[in-house]
Design a protein around this motif. Structure first.
Motif, mmCIF file in Angstrom:
data_model
loop_
_atom_site.group_PDB
_atom_site.id
_atom_site.type_symbol
_atom_site.label_atom_id
_atom_site.label_comp_id
_atom_site.label_asym_id
_atom_site.label_seq_id
_atom_site.Cartn_x
_atom_site.Cartn_y
_atom_site.Cartn_z
ATOM 1 N N PRO A 49 -12.003 -2.295 15.042
ATOM 2 C CA PRO A 49 -13.300 -2.501 14.385
ATOM 3 C C PRO A 49 -13.812 -1.301 13.593
ATOM 4 C CG PRO A 49 -13.327 -3.428 16.584
ATOM 5 C CD PRO A 49 -12.027 -2.700 16.458
ATOM 6 N N SER A 50 -13.648 -0.097 14.111
ATOM 7 C CA SER A 50 -14.157 1.083 13.406
ATOM 8 C C SER A 50 -13.476 1.260 12.058
ATOM 9 C CB SER A 50 -13.972 2.340 14.261
ATOM 10 O OG SER A 50 -12.602 2.518 14.592
ATOM 11 N N ILE A 51 -12.169 1.066 12.017
ATOM 12 C CA ILE A 51 -11.435 1.189 10.757
ATOM 13 C C ILE A 51 -11.807 0.047 9.815
ATOM 14 C CG2 ILE A 51 -9.161 1.293 9.697
ATOM 15 C CD1 ILE A 51 -9.857 3.701 11.433
ATOM 16 N N ALA A 52 -11.933 -1.152 10.365
ATOM 17 C CA ALA A 52 -12.281 -2.310 9.539
ATOM 18 C C ALA A 52 -13.660 -2.130 8.901
ATOM 19 C CB ALA A 52 -12.250 -3.576 10.379
ATOM 20 N N VAL A 53 -14.614 -1.570 9.651
ATOM 21 C CA VAL A 53 -15.949 -1.307 9.105
ATOM 22 C C VAL A 53 -15.871 -0.332 7.935
ATOM 23 C CG1 VAL A 53 -18.109 -0.089 9.581
ATOM 24 C CG2 VAL A 53 -17.329 -1.881 11.120
ATOM 25 N N LEU A 54 -15.162 0.767 8.128
ATOM 26 C CA LEU A 54 -15.067 1.772 7.075
ATOM 27 C C LEU A 54 -14.389 1.208 5.826
ATOM 28 C CD1 LEU A 54 -14.067 4.896 9.190
ATOM 29 C CD2 LEU A 54 -16.277 4.459 8.100
ATOM 30 N N LEU A 55 -13.336 0.438 6.018
ATOM 31 C CA LEU A 55 -12.632 -0.129 4.874
ATOM 32 C C LEU A 55 -13.470 -1.190 4.160
ATOM 33 C CD1 LEU A 55 -8.985 -0.436 6.251
ATOM 34 C CD2 LEU A 55 -9.874 1.243 4.638
ATOM 35 N N SER A 56 -14.219 -1.990 4.927
ATOM 36 C CA SER A 56 -15.081 -2.997 4.295
ATOM 37 C C SER A 56 -16.206 -2.323 3.511
ATOM 38 C CB SER A 56 -15.647 -3.956 5.340
ATOM 39 O OG SER A 56 -16.513 -3.300 6.235
ATOM 40 N N MET A 57 -16.710 -1.201 4.033
ATOM 41 C CA MET A 57 -17.707 -0.433 3.282
ATOM 42 C C MET A 57 -17.101 0.098 1.985
ATOM 43 S SD MET A 57 -19.660 1.680 6.319
ATOM 44 C CE MET A 57 -20.489 2.757 5.130
ATOM 45 N N ALA A 58 -15.860 0.555 2.056
ATOM 46 C CA ALA A 58 -15.188 1.060 0.863
ATOM 47 C C ALA A 58 -15.027 -0.041 -0.182
ATOM 48 C CB ALA A 58 -13.827 1.642 1.235
ATOM 49 N N VAL A 59 -14.757 -1.264 0.282
ATOM 50 C CA VAL A 59 -14.601 -2.385 -0.645
ATOM 51 C C VAL A 59 -15.908 -2.668 -1.377
ATOM 52 C CG1 VAL A 59 -14.182 -4.872 -0.795
ATOM 53 C CG2 VAL A 59 -12.695 -3.452 0.623
ATOM 54 N N THR A 60 -17.028 -2.694 -0.649
ATOM 55 C CA THR A 60 -18.312 -2.973 -1.301
ATOM 56 C C THR A 60 -18.720 -1.830 -2.227
ATOM 57 O OG1 THR A 60 -19.547 -2.083 0.592
ATOM 58 C CG2 THR A 60 -19.115 -4.452 0.570
ATOM 59 N N ILE A 61 -18.418 -0.604 -1.822
ATOM 60 C CA ILE A 61 -18.737 0.536 -2.687
ATOM 61 C C ILE A 61 -17.922 0.471 -3.970
ATOM 62 C CG2 ILE A 61 -18.540 3.052 -2.904
ATOM 63 C CD1 ILE A 61 -19.306 3.213 0.064
ATOM 64 N N ARG A 62 -16.679 0.076 -3.842
ATOM 65 C CA ARG A 62 -15.844 -0.091 -5.026
ATOM 66 C C ARG A 62 -16.386 -1.214 -5.911
ATOM 67 N NH1 ARG A 62 -13.242 1.614 -9.294
ATOM 68 N NH2 ARG A 62 -11.658 0.143 -10.022
ATOM 69 N N ALA A 63 -16.819 -2.296 -5.292
ATOM 70 C CA ALA A 63 -17.322 -3.435 -6.055
ATOM 71 C C ALA A 63 -18.577 -3.080 -6.848
ATOM 72 C CB ALA A 63 -17.605 -4.609 -5.129
ATOM 73 N N THR A 64 -19.409 -2.211 -6.290
ATOM 74 C CA THR A 64 -20.654 -1.830 -6.960
ATOM 75 C C THR A 64 -20.535 -0.540 -7.749
ATOM 76 O OG1 THR A 64 -21.440 -0.620 -5.018
ATOM 77 C CG2 THR A 64 -22.030 -2.955 -5.171
ATOM 78 N N GLY A 65 -19.404 0.135 -7.671
ATOM 79 C CA GLY A 65 -19.270 1.414 -8.349
ATOM 80 C C GLY A 65 -20.163 2.486 -7.750
ATOM 81 N N ALA A 66 -20.478 2.344 -6.454
ATOM 82 C CA ALA A 66 -21.365 3.294 -5.750
ATOM 83 C C ALA A 66 -22.703 3.435 -6.480
ATOM 84 C CB ALA A 66 -20.691 4.652 -5.590
ATOM 85 N N PHE A 67 -23.150 2.360 -7.102
ATOM 86 C CA PHE A 67 -24.357 2.391 -7.938
ATOM 87 C C PHE A 67 -25.582 2.840 -7.147
ATOM 88 C CE2 PHE A 67 -27.836 0.553 -10.408
ATOM 89 C CZ PHE A 67 -27.453 0.852 -11.708
ATOM 90 N N HIS A 68 -25.810 2.201 -6.005
ATOM 91 C CA HIS A 68 -26.998 2.526 -5.219
ATOM 92 C C HIS A 68 -26.803 3.791 -4.399
ATOM 93 C CE1 HIS A 68 -28.766 -1.224 -6.426
ATOM 94 N NE2 HIS A 68 -27.729 -1.898 -5.964
ATOM 95 N N GLU A 69 -25.582 4.044 -3.960
ATOM 96 C CA GLU A 69 -25.305 5.290 -3.239
ATOM 97 C C GLU A 69 -25.574 6.504 -4.123
ATOM 98 O OE1 GLU A 69 -23.158 2.079 -1.114
ATOM 99 O OE2 GLU A 69 -23.360 2.649 -3.227
ATOM 100 N N ASP A 70 -25.235 6.371 -5.399
ATOM 101 C CA ASP A 70 -25.506 7.445 -6.345
ATOM 102 C C ASP A 70 -27.017 7.669 -6.483
ATOM 103 O OD1 ASP A 70 -24.619 9.275 -8.632
ATOM 104 O OD2 ASP A 70 -25.943 7.895 -9.700
ATOM 105 N N GLY A 71 -27.776 6.566 -6.515
ATOM 106 C CA GLY A 71 -29.234 6.688 -6.583
ATOM 107 C C GLY A 71 -29.796 7.370 -5.358
ATOM 108 N N TRP A 72 -29.261 7.037 -4.181
ATOM 109 C CA TRP A 72 -29.713 7.676 -2.942
ATOM 110 C C TRP A 72 -29.442 9.182 -2.977
ATOM 111 C CZ3 TRP A 72 -32.437 7.177 1.427
ATOM 112 C CH2 TRP A 72 -32.151 8.040 2.485
ATOM 113 N N ALA A 73 -28.235 9.565 -3.386
ATOM 114 C CA ALA A 73 -27.894 10.983 -3.437
ATOM 115 C C ALA A 73 -28.782 11.727 -4.432
ATOM 116 C CB ALA A 73 -26.419 11.153 -3.814
ATOM 117 N N ASP A 74 -28.996 11.148 -5.618
ATOM 118 C CA ASP A 74 -29.854 11.785 -6.617
ATOM 119 C C ASP A 74 -31.292 11.902 -6.121
ATOM 120 O OD1 ASP A 74 -27.798 12.135 -8.386
ATOM 121 O OD2 ASP A 74 -28.229 10.340 -9.563
#
Length: 256
Positions: free
Chosen positions: A62-87
């Motif tokens: 489960p831990s690996i599956a969670v991290l990989l699924s997060m990576a998939v969604t980040i790839r799908a969005t281009g880290a759009f909102h994550e970039d906003g959070w960091a900025d």
């Protein structure tokens, strides 16, 4: 009906890296009116995350599956909102006045506040989803499908209630700087809250309270510091309320 479909694809193309039909026209005005479908984009992203999790957990722990699924969604969005959070972390953490905060957020480089904030956000989301996976696989999938639309509704509500504070015409969020009409807001709200029906009553209550509280606090803080919102702050709100939804579901479990 075709116009509404064009607006949805406009929103999808702006907030994700997913391909949209070539026949969909683009203009700032269309993006402006596409705000009603931002939560529906969350259905797509949440669905991708949920499907990825359900497939990956059949192969990995489960831990690996969670991290990989997060990576998939980040790839799908281009880290759009994550970039906003960091900025937002960099600007609000390192800036003293409005001009300085806006200048820091405009800088494409990430600073110490942004680095630490992004790491903590991703780690906490991963930890929350891993905890949810202790019950059953469906719990994580449901949480993803609920949190992504609702968190995008939270961001959309700021477009409707706050003023846009950047004067730079080239800013990405500038075409969004218009309050939604009542029908548009109703459409956005419908797509944002409908997935809550997948949760139990106590979970629905907890998620709504947490999301509203984080959105309200964020709005007050943004107004106090800057007088309104920027595109980065919309992304930061999406990230914060997404995490709040996961934590609220976990909290509801502790009281049942």
């Amino acid at each position: 009906m075709r116009y509404q479909l064009e607006l949805f694809f406009t929103a999808l193309g702006f907030f994700t890296r997913l391909p949209v039909p070539a026949w969909v026209p683009w203009s700032p005005e269309r993006l402006n009116h596409a705000a009603r479908y931002f939560p529906l984009v969350g259905w797509v992203v949440g669905g991708i995350g949920a499907a990825s999790w359900l497939a990956l957990v059949q192969v990995f722990p489960p831990s690996i599956a969670v991290l990989l699924s997060m990576a998939v969604t980040i790839r799908a969005t281009g880290a759009f909102h994550e970039d906003g959070w960091a900025d937002a972390c960099d600007g609000l953490g390192g800036g003293w006045d409005k001009a300085q905060v806006l200048a820091i957020m405009k800088d494409s480089r990430i600073g110490s506040y942004g680095t630490v904030g992004l790491l903590l956000m991703l780690l906490t989301k991963a930890a929350a989803l891993i905890e949810l996976s202790a019950t059953d696989d469906a719990a994580v999938a449901t949480a993803l499908f609920v949190a992504h639309p609702l968190s995008r509704l939270a961001s959309t509500s700021l477009i409707h209630t706050l003023a846009y504070v950047r004067e730079d015409e080239t800013a990405k969020a500038k075409p969004l700087a218009r309050r939604l009409s009542s029908p548009e807001l109703a459409i956005a709200a419908g797509f944002g809250v409908l997935p809550l029906a997948l949760l139990a009553r106590q979970e629905i209550a907890a998620v709504l309270v947490a999301t509203i509280a984080v959105t309200w606090w964020s709005a007050r803080y943004f107004v106090r510091r800057l007088g309104g919102y920027t595109g980065d702050l919309l992304g930061a709100t999406q990230q914060a309320t997404e995490l709040a939804a996961y934590l609220a579901i976990l909290t509801a479990w502790n009281f049942t």
